[in-house]
Design a protein around this motif. Structure first.
Motif, PDB file in Angstrom:
ATOM      1  N   ILE A  54      57.101  74.886  29.966  1.00 22.28           N
ATOM      2  CA  ILE A  54      57.726  74.470  31.230  1.00 22.28           C
ATOM      3  C   ILE A  54      59.203  74.237  30.945  1.00 22.28           C
ATOM      4  O   ILE A  54      59.556  73.540  29.981  1.00 22.28           O
ATOM      5  N   LYS A  55      60.025  74.837  31.771  1.00 24.00           N
ATOM      6  CA  LYS A  55      61.467  74.693  31.547  1.00 24.00           C
ATOM      7  C   LYS A  55      62.156  74.333  32.846  1.00 24.00           C
ATOM      8  O   LYS A  55      61.692  74.716  33.922  1.00 24.00           O
ATOM      9  N   ASN A  56      63.228  73.646  32.692  1.00 25.33           N
ATOM     10  CA  ASN A  56      64.033  73.298  33.862  1.00 25.33           C
ATOM     11  C   ASN A  56      65.109  74.362  34.026  1.00 25.33           C
ATOM     12  O   ASN A  56      65.796  74.713  33.073  1.00 25.33           O
ATOM     13  N   ASN A  57      65.202  74.889  35.234  1.00 21.73           N
ATOM     14  CA  ASN A  57      66.247  75.883  35.478  1.00 21.73           C
ATOM     15  C   ASN A  57      67.456  75.169  36.074  1.00 21.73           C
ATOM     16  O   ASN A  57      67.411  74.678  37.187  1.00 21.73           O
ATOM     17  N   ARG A 113      61.702  73.225  38.221  1.00 26.42           N
ATOM     18  CA  ARG A 113      60.973  73.408  36.969  1.00 26.42           C
ATOM     19  C   ARG A 113      60.081  74.649  37.096  1.00 26.42           C
ATOM     20  O   ARG A 113      59.477  74.859  38.156  1.00 26.42           O
ATOM     21  N   TYR A 114      60.049  75.383  36.007  1.00 20.59           N
ATOM     22  CA  TYR A 114      59.264  76.648  36.026  1.00 20.59           C
ATOM     23  C   TYR A 114      58.272  76.681  34.896  1.00 20.59           C
ATOM     24  O   TYR A 114      58.548  76.217  33.796  1.00 20.59           O
ATOM     25  N   TYR A 115      57.136  77.266  35.209  1.00 21.75           N
ATOM     26  CA  TYR A 115      56.110  77.440  34.172  1.00 21.75           C
ATOM     27  C   TYR A 115      56.144  78.904  33.760  1.00 21.75           C
ATOM     28  O   TYR A 115      56.037  79.795  34.618  1.00 21.75           O
ATOM     29  N   THR A 116      56.331  79.125  32.494  1.00 25.43           N
ATOM     30  CA  THR A 116      56.374  80.512  31.981  1.00 25.43           C
ATOM     31  C   THR A 116      55.141  80.743  31.111  1.00 25.43           C
ATOM     32  O   THR A 116      54.787  79.896  30.301  1.00 25.43           O
ATOM     33  N   ASN A 134      57.138  78.748  39.891  1.00 29.08           N
ATOM     34  CA  ASN A 134      57.890  77.538  40.279  1.00 29.08           C
ATOM     35  C   ASN A 134      56.915  76.362  40.433  1.00 29.08           C
ATOM     36  O   ASN A 134      55.940  76.445  41.171  1.00 29.08           O
ATOM     37  N   LEU A 135      57.236  75.276  39.702  1.00 31.31           N
ATOM     38  CA  LEU A 135      56.305  74.123  39.734  1.00 31.31           C
ATOM     39  C   LEU A 135      56.632  73.124  40.850  1.00 31.31           C
ATOM     40  O   LEU A 135      56.022  72.044  40.919  1.00 31.31           O
ATOM     41  N   ASN A 136      57.602  73.470  41.667  1.00 31.79           N
ATOM     42  CA  ASN A 136      58.029  72.544  42.725  1.00 31.79           C
ATOM     43  C   ASN A 136      56.881  71.964  43.527  1.00 31.79           C
ATOM     44  O   ASN A 136      56.794  70.753  43.738  1.00 31.79           O
ATOM     45  N   GLN A 137      56.046  72.868  43.945  1.00 31.80           N
ATOM     46  CA  GLN A 137      54.930  72.450  44.813  1.00 31.80           C
ATOM     47  C   GLN A 137      54.054  71.419  44.116  1.00 31.80           C
ATOM     48  O   GLN A 137      53.686  70.394  44.680  1.00 31.80           O
ATOM     49  N   VAL A 138      53.791  71.752  42.800  1.00 31.61           N
ATOM     50  CA  VAL A 138      52.932  70.840  42.014  1.00 31.61           C
ATOM     51  C   VAL A 138      53.568  69.449  41.956  1.00 31.61           C
ATOM     52  O   VAL A 138      52.940  68.424  42.242  1.00 31.61           O
ATOM     53  N   TYR A 139      54.889  69.480  41.594  1.00 25.25           N
ATOM     54  CA  TYR A 139      55.559  68.175  41.455  1.00 25.25           C
ATOM     55  C   TYR A 139      55.732  67.488  42.799  1.00 25.25           C
ATOM     56  O   TYR A 139      55.688  66.271  42.903  1.00 25.25           O
TER      57      TYR A 139
END
Ligand code: ADP
Length: 618
Positions: free
Chosen positions: A139-142, A148-151, A172-177
């Motif tokens: 998981i990285k922050n763009n 935040r993105y999950y690769t 994109n992890l936005n929704q999760v967070y």
């Protein structure tokens, strides 16, 4: 400000604060665990969602192995678009082993197919020569869009082990967070509500605890101020209820013991106040702590002036005793507090206030007025000395005359009768004195009975004065000229007296009037009645009595001029006997006199006019 300080210090506040803090900490820990667990499970389920299933992988490997690239790409495209996890937030790319993009799930981005892959992560993954390449995920922050993105990069290996390429998932992890944050906010709101509610409950509970405590505090304060009237309300049967009951019992007990102490104190106070003896009590340092009114009046100073002062100073005996002496040998002593205006001799008796253990906690001093006793004692001594002195003078003179007679004067026909006359006079005087003393002694002891009878005092007084007139008339060669005048009421005054004793008194007064009027003069005798008395008086124009002797002439052996009195054959006992007689008859004898001008002696006898009326009627 003070009230605020009080609030912070109160148990009420402390309990509420502690409960709120416990709640806060608990909710904080629970929240932290909950949120992290929530994040973990959400991410886990998300990862599972975006994970490329094995059957897709197998299909992709298959497609990548095909020679016909276009056909293969179409298949890859349909495969990717059909995938369940094909969401708009997730980009999937398939890259072959030659780093060419072979497919993407983005409809709007199909143009990249066939291009070389620029993504360094995929490049690096493909160039990694290790045979067993594992799935790469992270998981990285763009920083460009702050998301935040999950690769996820998974190798696509042919069954023989050679690499066919890789599949790349970028999501994109936005929704999760967003979901996690939403739940966290709900949790925080719930926690705040719980804390507020908890705080409210804590305040209510702590109030329930502190209110009875507060009431008990107020009640104990009232008890300490001496107000026992209140009762603490008992709210229940718990520990606080029991404590409240105990406070109520205590209040009753304290009141009872206070009343007992008070009653004891009052009793002691009234005993001390009503004592005719003076009482002082000290502490162990010898300072006065209790002093009764009698002691205060003996020592004549304000009460407050004594309390707290050393007893040695209060009794004014510091020069004679030390406190140690009083404590070690508490005994009796005589304190003379006489001054110019009055005599006061005190007998002080000391005793120790001692506990059972032997500890001396103070000293008690009882003061007894012995002035009268001492006076009687002194009078007695004085009397014995007077009697011996009075007898010694005539005896010495008799002795010397007899000696002179023995030495030959008896043969002297001129001197001998003279000497014998003197000895006879002196012995007569001694006999008179002894008789007078016996009379006084009988009167003192009460053995001298009064033979009382009703006498017309007018008649008796006249008769007695007639005798004196007769003596004057028969005196051929008087050494001085005097006469007796009478100022009498005409009324017959019947009084109950002992005629013989009364005659003795009148004789004595008349003889004195003559004796102490060397130049003669008129002796005025009067008789009159007042409401309850008959008053007789004998007034002369003689020497009179000095003012300072007036109060003493009725004392035994007192004479203003001893030599003159003796020369006249006086014993110094006549007026003393007269006074005793008149007092025994219930009357009074007194004198008024001016030195050099004369004296008047008065006798007042009780008299009831009614009786005379009765006699008159008869
Ligand atoms: P005494 O035998 O000395 O007369 P009294 O008891 O009769 O004793 O009197 C006591 C003293 O009182 C006398 O010594 C005298 O000094 C004084 N006294 C008594 N009567 C008179 C008086 N009429 N005038 C002056 N002094 C008197």
């Amino acid at each position: 400000m003070k009230n605020r300080m009080k609030l912070f210090k109160s148990i009420h506040f402390k309990i509420a604060l502690v409960l709120a803090l416990i709640l806060l900490v608990t909710l904080e820990i629970v929240g932290a665990i909950f949120v992290s667990r929530l994040e973990q499970t959400n991410l886990e389920s998300f990862k599972n969602q975006v994970k490329i299933p094995n059957y897709v992988k197998t299909a992709l490997i298959n497609d990548l192995s095909k020679k016909d690239v276009n056909k293969a790409n179409i298949e890859i495209k349909s495969l990717l678009l059909d995938m369940e996890n094909n969401e708009k937030n997730t980009e999937i790319q398939v890259v072959d082993s030659k780093n060419t993009i072979r497919g993407t799930n983005r409809i709007d981005n199909q143009s990249i197919i066939g291009r070389r892959n620029q993504n360094p992560d995929i490049k690096q993954f493909l160039t990694d020569p290790s045979p067993n390449k594992q799935v790469y995920s992270g998981i990285k922050n763009n920083p460009s869009d702050n998301n935040r993105y999950y690769t996820y990069i998974a190798p696509l290996n042919k069954p023989n082990g050679s690499s066919a390429g890789a599949v790349y998932v970028h999501s994109n992890l936005n929704q999760v967070y967003y979901e996690i944050n939403k739940i966290t906010i709900i949790y925080v709101v719930a926690a705040i509500v719980a804390i507020l509610l908890g705080l409210f409950i804590a305040i209510v509970i702590s109030r329930a605890i502190t209110q009875p405590i507060d009431e008990m505090k107020k009640q104990t304060l009232r008890i300490s101020k001496g107000d026992y009237s209140g009762q603490v309300h008992v709210y229940g049967d718990d520990e606080l209820g029991q404590l409240a009951n105990a406070v109520n019992t205590l209040s009753v007990k304290v009141e009872e013991s206070q009343e007992t102490t008070e009653a004891e104190r009052r009793r002691l106070d009234s005993v001390l106040t009503n004592m005719t003896d003076g009482v002082l009590a000290t502490d162990r340092r010898g300072n006065v702590i209790i002093i009764n009114d009698e002691a205060v009046s003996f020592l004549s100073a304000p009460k407050e002036g004594f309390v707290g002062k050393p007893i040695l100073d209060v009794l004014d005996i510091r020069d004679r005793y030390t406190l140690r002496e009083l404590i070690e040998d508490p005994d009796e002593l005589i304190i003379d507090r006489s001054d110019a205006s009055h005599d006061l001799i005190l007998h002080a008796h000391f005793s120790l206030i001692q506990r059972d253990s032997g500890f001396i906690s103070g000293l008690v001093c009882v003061l007894h007025d012995v002035t009268e006793q001492q006076k009687i004692d002194n009078d007695r001594k004085q009397f014995v000395s007077n009697v011996s002195h009075e007898l010694r003078t005539p005896l010495t003179s008799v002795h010397s005359y007899i000696e002179a007679l023995q030495d030959g004067a008896w043969q002297d026909s001129k001197l001998a009768p003279k000497f014998l006359k003197v000895t006879q006079d002196e012995t007569d005087r001694m006999i008179r004195m002894i008789n007078d003393l016996l009379t006084l002694s009988r009167m003192d002891s009460g053995t001298q009975k009064m033979e009382k009878e009703m006498v017309n005092i007018n008649e008796l007084f006249n008769y007695l004065l007639d005798r004196f007139d007769m003596i004057i008339k028969n005196d051929d060669k008087p050494d001085k000229m005097y006469k007796i005048t009478r100022k009498f009421t005409r009324k017959a005054l019947w009084v109950e007296i002992d005629t013989d004793r009364f005659t003795q008194v009148i004789d004595n007064l008349m003889n004195n009037a003559i004796k102490y009027s060397p130049d003669g003069g008129t002796i005025t005798c009067s008789l009159y009645e007042t409401r309850n008395n008959v008053v007789l008086s004998v007034k002369d124009q003689g020497l009179g009595i000095p003012r300072n002797s007036l109060s003493k002439i009725f004392d035994r052996f007192y004479r203003v001029d001893k030599a003159r009195s003796r020369a006249q054959g006086g014993t110094g006992l006549g007026l003393a006997i007269s006074k005793e007689v008149i007092q025994a008859l219930g009357g009074k004898l007194w004198v008024e006199s001016t030195e050099g001008k004369g004296s008047t002696f008065y006798i007042a006898l009780p008299y009831e006019p009614m009786e005379e009326d009765l006699w008159d009627e008869n």
